[in-house]
Design an enzyme around this catalytic site. Structure first.
Site, PDB file in Angstrom:
ATOM      1  N   LYS A  99       0.730  -1.060   0.109  1.00 24.34           N
ATOM      2  CA  LYS A  99      -0.151  -0.110   0.125  1.00 24.34           C
ATOM      3  C   LYS A  99       0.789   1.285  -0.068  1.00 24.34           C
ATOM      4  CE  LYS A  99      -0.136  -1.513   3.841  1.00 24.34           C
ATOM      5  NZ  LYS A  99      -0.392  -2.519   4.825  1.00 24.34           N
ATOM      6  N   ILE A 130     -10.187  -8.997   0.985  1.00 23.28           N
ATOM      7  CA  ILE A 130     -11.660  -8.461   0.503  1.00 23.28           C
ATOM      8  C   ILE A 130     -11.389  -7.656  -0.993  1.00 23.28           C
ATOM      9  CG2 ILE A 130     -13.655  -6.848   1.117  1.00 23.28           C
ATOM     10  CD1 ILE A 130     -12.487  -6.849   3.945  1.00 23.28           C
ATOM     11  N   GLY A 181       1.594 -11.717  14.653  1.00 25.10           N
ATOM     12  CA  GLY A 181       1.813 -11.365  13.188  1.00 25.10           C
ATOM     13  C   GLY A 181       0.860 -10.421  12.682  1.00 25.10           C
ATOM     14  N   LYS A 199      -4.696   3.496   3.057  1.00 26.61           N
ATOM     15  CA  LYS A 199      -5.643   2.758   2.292  1.00 26.61           C
ATOM     16  C   LYS A 199      -6.893   3.763   2.241  1.00 26.61           C
ATOM     17  CE  LYS A 199      -4.225  -1.468   4.681  1.00 26.61           C
ATOM     18  NZ  LYS A 199      -4.291  -2.370   5.992  1.00 26.61           N
TER      19      LYS A 199
END
Ligand code: HSE
Length: 398
Positions: A99, A130, A181, A199
């Protein structure tokens, strides 16, 4: 078809695994198999199922015409940007889960891909598994998108859920999230909201068709949320969640990342743990919501492989994506209206004098009252807060 994977960490090794486990299924969907030819990583992986494919020189990939598809799962902006660019210029399509790369340099790589008639895709960069990016870019292209509100950071959602359900302290929950994690190497990006800001900047860029700089998104994380806030939230019958929001305002969009108090009827209220969800409102579609695993090896790898299949089906053809270089001026966040939950040490009289019709919440904590303001502009709230004097906490009501 031959693919090269750049970066064999959690996601990169997940991509190799998905391609191995589902090889026949994927071959059926593409019309031919997709096989890993090279894996670029400076480390050694003795005994790995992909042994024999590891290389250390990017030029091996760039100069091999048999490799038409490339995966970037290295993370960080540099040298990922240079490596992706070299591959696009060499006529290869690239998908990334990174990202930071997309938020910073996406516009440039999309333009290069268009010029070279290849594709640059990044489904895994927001919401992990997703499929929110392809949804916005293909399925919802008949709509004006009026709102995107997401829980797009699994680490912080996990932490808030743990604090709410088990009464755990912030520091303990953070260590637990790191041990599992979920948190990034440097948890600052997660807990201070920068990961979510990147995002929502990416999602807003897609909706607006123009570069949104994540530095322009007003961002507050969850690091100041305490066990006291959770107690007040419970009393209000609400849940605190870190939301990344984008709302259409005239010709532009208003963005914000911040913790919000959500009522049970809010569509994102029941999104718990490491799960992500993105609520999208379209002017024709109305309300919709997309839910799933927002992080983790195989869900994220699944999104990368989805891009590989799409790119494999469009060799030699760029799928047009609008993302102009010119930076979008976001709407003034001070003109947004909200109700605000406040914790303050002032008494009822002082609070009522400044915030007319405030709803007082007394939890019996010494020298402290909570209150919820009526709906007001952010700028008006800030002026009144100044007038009231020092407060302990402010959380917006969703
Ligand atoms: N640290 C990120 C999260 C990983 O917790 O959501 C996925 O981008």
């Amino acid at each position: 078809m031959k693919v090269a994977i750049m970066g064999y960490g959690t996601i990169g090794s997940g991509v190799a695994e998905v391609l191995r486990v589902n090889r026949d299924l994927i071959a059926g969907r593409v019309g031919e198999p997709i096989d890993v030819k090279y894996i670029l990583d400076l480390r050694e992986f003795p005994g790995d199922p992909e042994e024999g494919k590891f290389i250390k020189d990017i030029n091996v990939i760039v100069n091999d015409p048999e490799v038409t598809l490339v995966v970037e799962t290295m993370g960080g902006v540099h040298p990922a940007y240079e490596f992706v660019k070299a591959n696009l210029l060499a006529g290869k399509s690239v998908t990334t889960s990174n990202k930071a790369l997309v938020a910073d340099m996406g516009y440039d790589l999309i333009r290069i891909a268009r010029e070279k008639k290849v594709n640059f895709m990044f489904e895994a960069s927001v919401g992990g598994g997703i499929p929110i990016i392809r949804t916005l870019q293909t399925c919802l292209t008949g709509d004006e998108i009026d709102e995107v509100t997401g829980i797009v950071n699994g680490t912080t959602n996990y932490m808030m859920t743990e604090m709410e359900e088990n009464g755990s302290d912030f520091d303990d929950v953070l260590h637990d999230a790191q041990a599992r994690g979920y948190a990034e190497k440097d948890p600052t990006a997660d807990i201070e909201g920068f990961d979510a800001a990147r995002k929502i900047a990416i999602l807003t860029s897609i909706v607006a068709g123009q570069q949104v700089d994540f530095h322009d998104v007003p961002t507050e994380g969850i690091s100041k949320i305490t066990a006291y806030d959770i107690r007040y939230a419970k009393k209000l019958g609400r849940s605190i969640k870190l939301l990344a929001r984008m709302v259409k305002e005239g010709d532009t969009y208003c963005c914000r990342v911040a913790p919000y108090l959500l009522p049970p009827e809010h569509p994102l209220y029941s999104v718990k743990g490491v799960f992500n969800a993105v609520f999208v409102k379209g002017n024709m579609l109305g309300d919709s919501m997309y839910y799933g695993s927002g992080a983790g090896k195989l869900p994220t790898a699944s999104a990368v492989v989805g891009d590989l299949v799409a790119m494999a089906k469009h060799l030699g053809k760029n799928i047009y994506m609008e993302w102009k270089d010119e930076k979008l001026e976001l709407a003034d966040p001070n003109k947004q209206e909200n109700r605000y939950f406040v914790r303050a040490h002032q008494g009822r009289g002082a609070i009522a004098k400044v915030f007319l019709n405030a709803e007082i919440i007394d939890m019996g904590v010494d020298n402290e009252l909570g209150f919820v303001t009526p709906k007001m502009l952010e700028s008006e709230f800030n002026a009144k807060k100044e007038e009231l004097g020092e407060v302990f906490q402010v959380i917006r009501m969703a």
